[in-house]
Design an enzyme around this catalytic site. Structure first.
Site, PDB file in Angstrom:
ATOM      1  N   LYS A  23     -39.759  34.911 -43.605  1.00 21.14           N
ATOM      2  CA  LYS A  23     -40.968  34.571 -44.384  1.00 21.14           C
ATOM      3  C   LYS A  23     -40.795  34.997 -45.840  1.00 21.14           C
ATOM      4  CE  LYS A  23     -44.633  37.506 -44.226  1.00 21.14           C
ATOM      5  NZ  LYS A  23     -45.082  38.038 -45.534  1.00 21.14           N
ATOM      6  N   ASN A  24     -40.325  36.236 -46.033  1.00 17.60           N
ATOM      7  CA  ASN A  24     -40.290  36.774 -47.398  1.00 17.60           C
ATOM      8  C   ASN A  24     -39.140  36.218 -48.227  1.00 17.60           C
ATOM      9  OD1 ASN A  24     -42.636  38.056 -46.874  1.00 17.60           O
ATOM     10  ND2 ASN A  24     -41.720  40.066 -46.478  1.00 17.60           N
ATOM     11  N   CYS A 117     -52.287  41.267 -47.258  1.00 10.66           N
ATOM     12  CA  CYS A 117     -52.675  42.341 -46.342  1.00 10.66           C
ATOM     13  C   CYS A 117     -53.150  43.550 -47.132  1.00 10.66           C
ATOM     14  CB  CYS A 117     -51.496  42.727 -45.454  1.00 10.66           C
ATOM     15  SG  CYS A 117     -51.147  41.516 -44.170  1.00 10.66           S
ATOM     16  N   ARG A 122     -52.505  47.040 -54.567  1.00  7.17           N
ATOM     17  CA  ARG A 122     -51.269  46.270 -54.789  1.00  7.17           C
ATOM     18  C   ARG A 122     -51.371  45.593 -56.148  1.00  7.17           C
ATOM     19  NH1 ARG A 122     -49.805  43.016 -49.309  1.00  7.17           N
ATOM     20  NH2 ARG A 122     -47.739  42.924 -50.239  1.00  7.17           N
ATOM     21  N   ASP A 307     -42.168  47.394 -43.740  1.00  6.93           N
ATOM     22  CA  ASP A 307     -42.758  46.424 -42.799  1.00  6.93           C
ATOM     23  C   ASP A 307     -42.448  46.770 -41.343  1.00  6.93           C
ATOM     24  OD1 ASP A 307     -43.850  44.925 -44.823  1.00  6.93           O
ATOM     25  OD2 ASP A 307     -42.119  43.615 -45.008  1.00  6.93           O
ATOM     26  N   ARG A 399     -49.487  35.008 -39.982  1.00  6.83           N
ATOM     27  CA  ARG A 399     -48.923  35.000 -41.353  1.00  6.83           C
ATOM     28  C   ARG A 399     -47.418  35.163 -41.307  1.00  6.83           C
ATOM     29  NH1 ARG A 399     -53.127  38.158 -45.044  1.00  6.83           N
ATOM     30  NH2 ARG A 399     -51.959  37.037 -46.590  1.00  6.83           N
TER      31      ARG A 399
HETATM   32  N1  EPU Z   1     -46.312  47.638 -57.284  1.00  6.88           N
HETATM   33  C1  EPU Z   1     -46.952  47.984 -58.464  1.00  6.88           C
HETATM   34  N2  EPU Z   1     -47.050  47.050 -59.458  1.00  6.88           N
HETATM   35  C2  EPU Z   1     -46.541  45.789 -59.320  1.00  6.88           C
HETATM   36  C3  EPU Z   1     -45.901  45.448 -58.113  1.00  6.88           C
HETATM   37  C4  EPU Z   1     -45.806  46.385 -57.108  1.00  6.88           C
HETATM   38  O1  EPU Z   1     -47.420  49.116 -58.605  1.00  6.88           O
HETATM   39  O2  EPU Z   1     -46.668  44.998 -60.269  1.00  6.88           O
HETATM   40  C5  EPU Z   1     -46.207  48.628 -56.195  1.00  6.88           C
HETATM   41  C6  EPU Z   1     -47.016  48.202 -54.957  1.00  6.88           C
HETATM   42  O3  EPU Z   1     -48.363  48.571 -55.056  1.00  6.88           O
HETATM   43  C7  EPU Z   1     -46.284  48.930 -53.840  1.00  6.88           C
HETATM   44  C8  EPU Z   1     -44.838  48.937 -54.334  1.00  6.88           C
HETATM   45  O4  EPU Z   1     -44.875  48.676 -55.734  1.00  6.88           O
HETATM   46  O5  EPU Z   1     -46.731  50.240 -53.731  1.00  6.88           O
HETATM   47  C9  EPU Z   1     -43.946  47.922 -53.656  1.00  6.88           C
HETATM   48  O6  EPU Z   1     -44.530  46.642 -53.736  1.00  6.88           O
HETATM   49  P1  EPU Z   1     -43.628  45.332 -53.850  1.00  6.88           P
HETATM   50  O7  EPU Z   1     -43.995  44.623 -55.091  1.00  6.88           O
HETATM   51  O8  EPU Z   1     -42.196  45.685 -53.628  1.00  6.88           O
HETATM   52  O9  EPU Z   1     -44.151  44.512 -52.598  1.00  6.88           O
HETATM   53  P2  EPU Z   1     -44.602  42.994 -52.572  1.00  6.88           P
HETATM   54  O10 EPU Z   1     -43.680  42.176 -53.380  1.00  6.88           O
HETATM   55  O11 EPU Z   1     -46.053  42.903 -52.795  1.00  6.88           O
HETATM   56  C10 EPU Z   1     -43.041  42.407 -50.564  1.00  6.88           C
HETATM   57  C11 EPU Z   1     -43.239  41.792 -49.213  1.00  6.88           C
HETATM   58  C12 EPU Z   1     -43.965  42.776 -48.319  1.00  6.88           C
HETATM   59  C13 EPU Z   1     -43.138  44.046 -48.215  1.00  6.88           C
HETATM   60  C14 EPU Z   1     -42.886  44.614 -49.615  1.00  6.88           C
HETATM   61  C15 EPU Z   1     -41.976  45.829 -49.621  1.00  6.88           C
HETATM   62  C16 EPU Z   1     -43.425  39.454 -49.724  1.00  6.88           C
HETATM   63  C17 EPU Z   1     -44.262  38.239 -49.780  1.00  6.88           C
HETATM   64  N3  EPU Z   1     -44.019  40.573 -49.351  1.00  6.88           N
HETATM   65  O12 EPU Z   1     -44.353  42.667 -51.042  1.00  6.88           O
HETATM   66  O13 EPU Z   1     -44.063  42.175 -47.049  1.00  6.88           O
HETATM   67  O14 EPU Z   1     -43.836  45.002 -47.451  1.00  6.88           O
HETATM   68  O15 EPU Z   1     -42.267  43.597 -50.438  1.00  6.88           O
HETATM   69  O16 EPU Z   1     -40.760  45.530 -49.042  1.00  6.88           O
HETATM   70  O17 EPU Z   1     -42.220  39.404 -49.970  1.00  6.88           O
HETATM   71  C18 EPU Z   1     -45.088  41.618 -45.009  1.00  6.88           C
HETATM   72  O18 EPU Z   1     -44.221  40.731 -44.871  1.00  6.88           O
HETATM   73  O19 EPU Z   1     -45.867  41.957 -44.082  1.00  6.88           O
HETATM   74  C19 EPU Z   1     -45.196  42.313 -46.282  1.00  6.88           C
HETATM   75  C20 EPU Z   1     -46.264  43.035 -46.627  1.00  6.88           C
END
Ligand code: EPU
Length: 420
Positions: A23-24, A117, A122, A307, A399
Site C-alpha cells: 500500500k505504502n 489514522c 501528524r 506499523d 485501508r
Molecule cells: N512528522 C512531522 N512533520 C512532517 C511529517 C512527519 O513532524 O511534516 C512526524 C510525524 O508526526 C511522525 C513522524 O514524523 O511522528 C513520522 O511520520 P512520517 O512522515 O514518516 O509518516 P507518514 O509519511 O505520515 C508513512 C506511512 C505510515 C507509517 C509511517 C512510518 C504512508 C501512506 N504511510 O506515514 O503507514 O506508519 O510512514 O513508517 O506511507 C500505515 O500504513 O498504517 C501507516 C500509518
C-alpha cells in the site's frame, strides 16, 4: 451500519499465501503518475479503500484512472485541475502526496489538510518547509492550503528535520521535474522510498542515493509512462507472520523477501518461532509456547517498523514471559490495547509503550478497531483467543488489507465480515 469482522479463534494457521504490492508504495506511485505524460500501468495492486481514494483524487484532477483486477491504468488528461477537494483530502494521510506533483505540473495547488489514522499529531510542516525552499509560496485561507510556484519549482539543498517517509516522498516528487539539482539530507530510507525513486527512474527521472540519508535529484522537464510492479507489502507479510506466531501452525509467504521485514522476523524467532528464509519466500512455524522478548523499540527503517508494533503485540499476548513495545514514531500507536484487555490479556499502556505480562489466557470479546494496524492486531489476537470475537468498525482494516478474511481463511482461519 458498521462493518463487523467476526472471528472464531483457537485454530492453528497452515498453508501458503501470496503477498501483494505494498500500500505504502502504491499510494505514492499513484500520486507520482500525475507527473507522467504517458500511460502508467501498476501491477499486483491490492483493492484497498486507500487505493480507491487515490484513484478518485486522480479523477478529480482530470486524469483517467481505473482498476481492472489487480492492475491500475492511468491515462494522463489534457487539462488538469489544480484543486483537491476537502472530502477526498480528509479520507487518508497519503492524499498529501498529491500536493507536490500537482504543484510541479500546474504551478499551483489548493487542498485541505490530509486525514488518516489517528496515531497522534501528524503535522505536514516538513513537506511544506521543503516545498517553500524549492520556491513555493504558501498561504492558508479558511482551512484551505494554497501553494503557488508559477515559474516552476527550483532545485535546492534541504535537510529534513526528521526522516519523515511522507515528506521525503513529497520532496522527491517536487524535485524530479524541478529546475536544477536537489539534494535531500536526512531523508527517510524505507524500501517504499527506494521503490518510488526506482519508478521515477523508469519514467525518466534522474535520482541517486534513494535508500540512504542523502538523495540527489537532477530535475528533468517531464516524465514518460511505465508499466511497473511495486514492491511487496512488508506490513501485510508481518501481519501473516505475527498471526501464525499467535495462533500456531506453519505458514509460507510467497513473493516477499525476508530482508524487507527482517526486524519482525528476528523478534518472532527470538520469541520461539522457526523461520525459513528463501529467495522471494519466507516460512514461519510455531509449535511450542512463545517466550516474552523483553524490550522492542520501533524506529525508522531498517529498525523495527512502527506499523508492525501492534501486530507483534498481538502475537506476544500468547507468550510466557514479559515484553514491552515502545513506539518512538507515533504517540498513539496502541489504541488496540483496550480490545486486548477485553480479550483477557494482561497489558498496560504507558505513554507510547505497551507492557505485556505473561500467563494470560485470552478469550473472544466484543472489540472495536480504532485504526488500520490496530484493527489488524485485534484480528491476530482473536485468531489465537478461544471463542468468538467481534471487531466493529472493521472498515479501517480495508485501508491496508484487500480482504483480510479471505487471506486468513486460506490458512484455515475462521472469519466472516458483515454489516450491522
Ligand atoms: N512528522 C512531522 N512533520 C512532517 C511529517 C512527519 O513532524 O511534516 C512526524 C510525524 O508526526 C511522525 C513522524 O514524523 O511522528 C513520522 O511520520 P512520517 O512522515 O514518516 O509518516 P507518514 O509519511 O505520515 C508513512 C506511512 C505510515 C507509517 C509511517 C512510518 C504512508 C501512506 N504511510 O506515514 O503507514 O506508519 O510512514 O513508517 O506511507 C500505515 O500504513 O498504517 C501507516 C500509518
Amino acid at each position: 451500519m458498521t462493518e463487523i469482522l467476526e472471528i472464531w479463534g483457537g485454530h492453528p494457521l497452515c498453508g501458503t499465501v501470496k503477498i501483494p504490492s505494498a500500500k505504502n508504495s502504491v499510494l505514492p506511485l499513484l500520486a507520482a503518475s500525475v507527473l507522467c505524460q504517458e500511460k502508467v500501468c501498476l501491477e499486483k495492486v491490492p483493492d484497498l479503500s486507500d487505493v480507491q481514494v487515490s484513484l478518485a483524487l486522480l479523477r478529480e484532477l482530470g486524469v483517467s484512472a481505473r482498476q481492472s483486477g489487480d492492475r491500475v491504468l492511468i491515462t494522463p488528461g489534457r487539462q488538469l485541475k489544480s484543486s483537491l477537494s476537502t472530502e477526498m483530502m480528509h479520507k487518508m494521510r497519503a492524499s498529501v502526496l498529491f500536493l507536490a506533483p500537482v504543484l510541479s505540473r500546474m504551478g499551483s495547488v489548493d487542498a485541505s489538510l490530509p486525514g488518516g489514522c489517528k496515531l497522534g499529531a501528524r503535522p505536514i510542516d516538513i513537506h511544506l518547509d521543503g516545498l517553500e525552499k524549492m520556491g513555493a509560496s504558501i498561504h492558508w485561507h479558511e482551512e484551505r492550503l494554497y501553494l503557488r510556484a508559477p515559474h516552476g519549482l527550483q532545485g535546492a539543498e534541504y535537510t529534513l528535520r526528521c526522516p519523515s517517509v511522507g515528506a521525503t516522498e513529497t520532496l522527491l516528487l517536487a524535485a524530479v521535474c524541478a529546475r536544477g539539482t536537489t539534494i535531500l539530507h536526512g531523508a527517510a530510507r524505507e524500501p517504499e522510498i527506494t521503490d518510488l525513486a526506482k519508478f521515477l527512474g523508469v519514467c525518466g527521472g534522474r535520482i541517486t542515493g534513494a535508500g540512504t540519508e542523502t538523495i540527489r535529484v537532477e530535475g528533468v522537464p517531464s516524465l514518460f509512462g511505465a508499466t511497473y510492479t511495486p514492491i511487496a507489502d512488508r506490513i501485510v507479510a508481518a501481519t501473516v507472520a505475527c498471526a501464525c506466531a499467535a495462533a500456531g501452525g506453519c505458514v509460507t509467504m510467497q513473493d516477499v523477501r525476508a530482508e524487507l521485514f527482517a526486524p519482525v522476523l528476528d523478534v518472532l524467532e527470538k520469541a520461539g518461532c522457526n523461520i525459513r528464509r528463501e529467495e522471494e519466500r519466507v516460512t514461519i512455524e510455531r509449535r511450542d509456547l512463545l517466550h516474552g522478548v523483553g524490550l522492542v523499540e520501533t524506529g525508522t527503517y531498517p529498525e523495527f517498523p512502527t506499523d508492525a508494533a501492534p501486530l507483534l503485540a498481538a502475537a506476544l499476548l500468547q507468550a510466557n514471559g514479559e515484553s514491552c513495545i515502545q513506539d518512538t514514531i507515533f504517540p498513539k500507536r496502541f489504541a488496540c490495547a483496550e480490545g486486548f484487555g477485553a480479550m483477557g490479556a494482561r497489558v498496560r499502556l504507558q505513554d507510547a509503550a505497551l507492557y505485556i505480562n505473561s500467563g494470560a489466557i485470552t478469550h473472544g470479546a466484543m472489540t472495536c478497531a480504532q485504526d488500520l494496524r490496530g484493527g489488524a492486531a485485534l484480528a491476530i489476537a482473536a485468531l489465537a483467543a478461544t471463542g468468538k470475537t467481534e471487531i466493529r468498525d472493521a472498515f479501517y482494516i480495508k485501508r491496508g488489507y484487500a480482504d483480510l478474511k479471505s487471506l486468513f481463511r486460506q490458512l484455515g482461519g475462521k472469519m466472516r465480515m458483515f454489516k450491522k
